[in-house]
Design an enzyme around this catalytic site. Structure first.
Site, PDB file in Angstrom:
ATOM      1  N   ASP A  32       0.818  -1.221   0.000  1.00 34.84           N
ATOM      2  CA  ASP A  32       0.000   0.000   0.000  1.00 34.84           C
ATOM      3  C   ASP A  32       0.850   1.269   0.000  1.00 34.84           C
ATOM      4  O   ASP A  32       0.692   2.148   0.869  1.00 34.84           O
ATOM      5  CB  ASP A  32      -0.906   0.026   1.248  1.00 34.84           C
ATOM      6  CG  ASP A  32      -1.754  -1.229   1.384  1.00 34.84           C
ATOM      7  OD1 ASP A  32      -2.154  -1.787   0.355  1.00 34.84           O
ATOM      8  OD2 ASP A  32      -2.016  -1.641   2.534  1.00 34.84           O
ATOM      9  N   GLU A 209     -11.475   0.324  -3.813  1.00 36.29           N
ATOM     10  CA  GLU A 209     -10.837   0.812  -2.593  1.00 36.29           C
ATOM     11  C   GLU A 209      -9.611   1.617  -2.965  1.00 36.29           C
ATOM     12  O   GLU A 209      -9.421   1.966  -4.132  1.00 36.29           O
ATOM     13  CB  GLU A 209     -10.497  -0.353  -1.644  1.00 36.29           C
ATOM     14  CG  GLU A 209      -9.630  -1.439  -2.233  1.00 36.29           C
ATOM     15  CD  GLU A 209      -9.296  -2.560  -1.250  1.00 36.29           C
ATOM     16  OE1 GLU A 209      -9.720  -2.512  -0.084  1.00 36.29           O
ATOM     17  OE2 GLU A 209      -8.578  -3.498  -1.655  1.00 36.29           O
TER      18      GLU A 209
HETATM   19  O1  FUB Z   1      -3.365  -3.622   3.076  1.00 41.67           O
HETATM   20  C1  FUB Z   1      -4.665  -3.884   3.505  1.00 41.67           C
HETATM   21  C2  FUB Z   1      -5.647  -3.509   2.448  1.00 41.67           C
HETATM   22  O2  FUB Z   1      -5.385  -4.255   1.261  1.00 41.67           O
HETATM   23  C3  FUB Z   1      -5.541  -2.095   1.992  1.00 41.67           C
HETATM   24  O3  FUB Z   1      -6.048  -1.182   2.891  1.00 41.67           O
HETATM   25  C4  FUB Z   1      -6.254  -2.198   0.697  1.00 41.67           C
HETATM   26  O4  FUB Z   1      -6.124  -1.085  -0.123  1.00 41.67           O
HETATM   27  C5  FUB Z   1      -5.599  -3.442   0.125  1.00 41.67           C
HETATM   28  O5  FUB Z   1      -4.356  -3.178  -0.447  1.00 41.67           O
END
Ligand code: FUB
Length: 448
Positions: A32, A209
């Site tokens: 991320d 997301e």
């Molecule tokens: O790293 C945990 C979660 O997985 C992140 O918050 C999302 O964007 C995905 O990458």
């Protein structure tokens, strides 16, 4: 003097080094990536995957993160690990048994650095989890020390915060929770200044997301991972207002060919070149919740649309000829007879080796900087039967600058070999197997 020595020793204990090739962080998992330019350097704020501690009674086969590190680089090649900046058990509102410190972001305003991070909120006396909140930690320097606010931002339930400070000074926060949301932030960067609103006109189906919004030449780009088919791919929409509407425009990076379910990214211009930071499960091919940050170059078309990025192992930046050149982070490889394996499958952080088998098979490694005339090449290699490799310059049939015989042995050998003159400047290397005896190569470097 004593104080100075202690300071240097302290710095040495927190500073780890990583490299330009993908993945860029080589001693821990990192995911991320939020990349930002502060004070002429690139700062990287990734989340920090760890293997799930067995004794903690946590969800199996899931994300597990307890802290964040900050990294910086002046050249995208050498990265300094500034150590832990925020830890779950040091933030008053975070459930410190949740290991849920997911994707963060960091921005600068008026000389202060605001680090935004999601995590599970503490339970309020019941056994019910209270879901994700987004907190802020504030520092005077990008690498910290950070002080976390004692409460998360009121009005947000969600993950993956991202901040845009517009040209007129108005700051916006974006986040996700099923949809992608936006709200204005107050000048203090700690409170919402408007009601959260869902960003409309985005794909109705499939998880969305990880928003990352930026402005370039008056165009606002909303970029985000979205599951159109099986796993996340990076998509984008364009608009002329930070709160939308945005028009879906295209795909920045396709789904992972090897099935890493998530992707999460940021985009940044550094020294007149744009880069895409993203992640892939390079060190953990069998478990895609242990990921690693990568970088590749990014290009825009004349009309502002974004060219699709093909993920590479070579990554970005110049590798010095005198460095150990990890050719397993190749730019190109023969279709048949050449492959990359872990050096030690029990500890993947020991890196990779290239395996050449089949006469004429080759590996190409681009952009090696020869700052002077070197006399020798040194190769760490192994060959059961004894093999010969050629090092060619700039083209697969380019000039042979060295022919290196690897003696028959079952263990690694470091072999020095004379080279013909190489003109100083940047060159692409081609490592070619001369005969059919297989050769494994760990690294190559040029010496006096
Ligand atoms: O790293 C945990 C979660 O997985 C992140 O918050 C999302 O964007 C995905 O990458």
């Amino acid at each position: 003097m004593k104080k100075y020595i202690l300071l240097i020793m302290g710095l040495l204990t927190v500073a780890g080094f990583a490299f330009s090739q993908n993945p860029i962080i080589r001693d821990q998992f990192s995911a991320d990536p939020a990349a930002r330019v502060f004070n002429g350097k690139i700062y990287l704020f990734p989340s920090h995957d760890i293997p799930t501690p067995p004794e903690k009674n946590l969800r199996e086969n899931w994300f597990c993160m307890e802290d964040y590190h900050a990294f910086s680089s002046e050249n995208l090649v050498n990265w300094i690990d500034h150590g832990v900046i925020v830890r779950q058990n040091k933030v008053a509102w975070v459930d410190s048994t949740s290991y849920s410190m997911w994707a963060p972001d960091c921005v600068e305003r008026n000389g202060k650095y605001y680090f935004y991070f999601p995590a599970n909120k503490k339970t309020d006396g019941t056994n019910e989890r209270r879901g994700f909140g987004i907190g802020v930690a504030v520092a005077d320097k990008p690498e910290g020390p950070y002080n976390a606010q004692i409460e998360p931002i009121e009005g947000i339930n969600g993950i993956d915060p991202n901040i845009l400070i517009d040209k007129n000074g108005q700051a916006y926060i974006y986040w996700s929770m099923g949809n992608i949301f936006v709200a204005k932030l107050k000048e203090n960067m700690l409170e919402l200044a408007s009601e959260p609103q869902i960003i409309s006109n985005l794909p109705a189906n499939g998880l969305k997301e990880g928003p990352f919004v930026f402005e370039r030449n008056g165009i606002y780009y909303l970029t985000f991972p979205h599951v159109e088919n099986k796993t996340e791919r990076l998509e984008y929409a364009m608009g002329d207002n930070p709160m939308g509407p945005f028009k879906m425009t295209g795909v920045i990076m396709d789904e992972s060919p090897t099935g890493c379910w998530t992707n999460h990214h940021s985009m940044v211009e550094f020294k007149d070149q744009w880069y895409l930071f993203y992640h892939h499960n390079d060190y953990s091919p069998d478990f895609d919740k242990n990921r690693s940050v990568r970088i590749d170059s990014l290009f825009f078309n004349e009309d502002g649309t974004i060219q699709k990025v093909m993920p590479t192992l070579r990554g970005v930046g110049l590798t010095k000829a005198s460095d150990k050149i990890q050719i397993d982070r190749y730019s190109a490889i023969s279709d048949k007879g050449a492959k990359v394996d872990f050096n030690n499958p029990e500890n993947t952080f020991e890196g990779w080796k290239s395996v050449l088998s089949g006469k004429g098979t080759s590996i190409q490694y681009n952009t090696v900087g020869f700052n002077k005339k070197y006399k020798k090449v040194q190769i760490k290699a192994a060959s059961d039967l004894g093999g010969t490799i050629e090092i060619r310059l700039d083209k697969v049939d380019g000039p042979v600058v060295a022919e290196v015989n690897i003696p028959a042995a079952t263990n690694w050998k470091t072999i020095d070999s004379k080279i013909s003159q190489i003109k100083p400047g940047n060159h692409h290397l081609f490592v070619v197997l001369k005969n059919k005896n297989p050769v494994e190569i760990d690294w190559i470097r040029f010496t006096d």
